[in-house]
Design a protein around this motif. Sequence first.
Motif, short mmCIF file in Angstrom:
data_model
loop_
_atom_site.label_atom_id
_atom_site.label_comp_id
_atom_site.label_asym_id
_atom_site.label_seq_id
_atom_site.Cartn_x
_atom_site.Cartn_y
_atom_site.Cartn_z
N MET A 1 0.83 -1.20 0.00
CA MET A 1 0.00 0.00 0.00
C MET A 1 0.86 1.25 0.00
O MET A 1 0.50 2.26 0.56
CB MET A 1 -0.92 0.00 1.21
N THR A 2 2.02 1.15 -0.65
CA THR A 2 3.02 2.20 -0.48
C THR A 2 3.90 2.30 -1.72
O THR A 2 4.17 1.29 -2.37
CB THR A 2 3.92 1.88 0.73
N PHE A 3 4.38 3.51 -2.03
CA PHE A 3 5.51 3.66 -2.94
C PHE A 3 6.45 4.70 -2.36
O PHE A 3 6.03 5.65 -1.69
CB PHE A 3 5.07 4.00 -4.37
N SER A 4 7.76 4.49 -2.60
CA SER A 4 8.75 5.32 -1.92
C SER A 4 10.05 5.33 -2.70
O SER A 4 10.24 4.58 -3.66
CB SER A 4 9.02 4.75 -0.51
N LEU A 5 10.97 6.18 -2.24
CA LEU A 5 12.34 6.15 -2.70
C LEU A 5 13.27 6.54 -1.57
O LEU A 5 12.90 7.28 -0.66
CB LEU A 5 12.58 7.05 -3.91
N VAL A 6 14.48 6.00 -1.65
CA VAL A 6 15.59 6.43 -0.79
C VAL A 6 16.66 6.98 -1.73
O VAL A 6 16.84 6.47 -2.84
CB VAL A 6 16.15 5.28 0.07
N ALA A 7 17.36 8.03 -1.29
CA ALA A 7 18.27 8.69 -2.22
C ALA A 7 19.42 9.36 -1.50
O ALA A 7 19.32 9.72 -0.32
CB ALA A 7 17.51 9.73 -3.06
N ARG A 8 20.50 9.52 -2.22
CA ARG A 8 21.69 10.26 -1.78
C ARG A 8 21.98 11.34 -2.80
O ARG A 8 21.86 11.12 -4.01
CB ARG A 8 22.88 9.32 -1.65
N ASN A 44 5.49 -2.28 3.52
CA ASN A 44 4.70 -3.48 3.22
C ASN A 44 4.60 -4.38 4.45
O ASN A 44 5.53 -5.12 4.77
CB ASN A 44 5.29 -4.27 2.05
N VAL A 45 3.45 -4.34 5.12
CA VAL A 45 3.27 -5.04 6.39
C VAL A 45 4.48 -4.69 7.27
O VAL A 45 5.30 -5.53 7.63
CB VAL A 45 3.13 -6.56 6.21
N TYR A 80 7.22 -11.03 3.98
CA TYR A 80 6.18 -10.01 3.90
C TYR A 80 6.75 -8.59 3.78
O TYR A 80 5.98 -7.64 3.60
CB TYR A 80 5.29 -10.05 5.15
N ARG A 81 8.05 -8.41 3.91
CA ARG A 81 8.64 -7.08 4.04
C ARG A 81 9.22 -6.58 2.72
O ARG A 81 9.70 -7.37 1.89
CB ARG A 81 9.75 -7.07 5.09
N GLN A 82 9.24 -5.27 2.58
CA GLN A 82 9.92 -4.60 1.47
C GLN A 82 10.81 -3.53 2.09
O GLN A 82 10.33 -2.66 2.82
CB GLN A 82 8.90 -3.99 0.51
N ASN A 99 5.69 -12.20 -0.53
CA ASN A 99 4.34 -11.95 -0.04
C ASN A 99 4.00 -10.46 0.01
O ASN A 99 3.02 -10.07 0.66
CB ASN A 99 4.16 -12.55 1.35
N SER A 100 4.79 -9.63 -0.68
CA SER A 100 4.42 -8.23 -0.81
C SER A 100 3.05 -8.14 -1.48
O SER A 100 2.68 -9.00 -2.29
CB SER A 100 5.46 -7.48 -1.64
N LEU A 101 2.31 -7.10 -1.15
CA LEU A 101 0.90 -7.04 -1.50
C LEU A 101 0.68 -6.56 -2.94
O LEU A 101 1.37 -5.67 -3.44
CB LEU A 101 0.18 -6.09 -0.55
N GLY A 102 -0.32 -7.16 -3.58
CA GLY A 102 -0.78 -6.68 -4.87
C GLY A 102 0.30 -6.69 -5.93
O GLY A 102 1.17 -7.57 -5.97
N ILE A 103 0.25 -5.71 -6.81
CA ILE A 103 1.33 -5.50 -7.78
C ILE A 103 2.48 -4.84 -7.04
O ILE A 103 2.34 -3.75 -6.49
CB ILE A 103 0.86 -4.61 -8.95
N TRP A 104 3.62 -5.51 -7.01
CA TRP A 104 4.78 -4.95 -6.33
C TRP A 104 5.99 -5.08 -7.24
O TRP A 104 6.12 -6.04 -8.00
CB TRP A 104 5.04 -5.62 -4.99
#
Length: 224
Positions: A1-8, A44-45, A80-82, A99-104
């Motif tokens: 249920m999430t989208f994100s980024l990490v960056a430098r 993700n969970v 279950y984790r991302q 086990n990430s949810l939906g389209i991942w």
Amino acid sequence: MTFSLVARCPDTGMFGVAISSSSPAVAARCAYARAGVGAVASQNVTDPTLGPLALDVMEQGAGAADAIAEIRRQGRFIEYRQVLAVDRNGATAIHSGPNSLGIWTQAQAQNVASGGNMLANQNVPRAIVDAYLDATGHIGDRLIAAMRAGLAAGGEAGPVHSAGMKIVDKVSWPAADLRCDWTEDCPIEAVATAWDIYKPQLDAYVQRAIDPREAPSYGVPGDE
């Protein structure tokens, strides 16, 4: 249920995380960054212990790939984790459990990694990474541009309601930690508005903490 980024930011060494979700207060649970060390998104969970664990590993000198390997070794219910990580050298690594949810899916490059679940389509993380790499200016501006691109590419399958952006620089606390914990409007635009207001004052807030005698005026009524 999430989208994100990490960056430098390769020019300044700043790290940042930006994230959005249909869930409330996503940044409070999922965004982690430490100056001089790296940035992590744990989603993700969500298991909130995984962000600090990855940063601890990287603070000891390990890279992002080693941190993700340790996450896989120590994490409970890791399927279950991302988890996304970027290290002090700009190397990136991602764990997306089956086990990430939906389209991942996920995407990464030097200095930036993106991942998401319950997405509208598989293209969202790549759009986020490409937008970050194409953007210019302060890392905060680039994070906002990337999140807007992710939303424009489809974002989450349903409406998003919370978002956040965290930036760290040379001090032990976040230089910026901006959140919209719930809205029926666009939380990414709410964070973008807060960033537009906060950005001109960012350096002053840091200076006031370090030495208020050298700080600019506080900009409030009665301040001379």
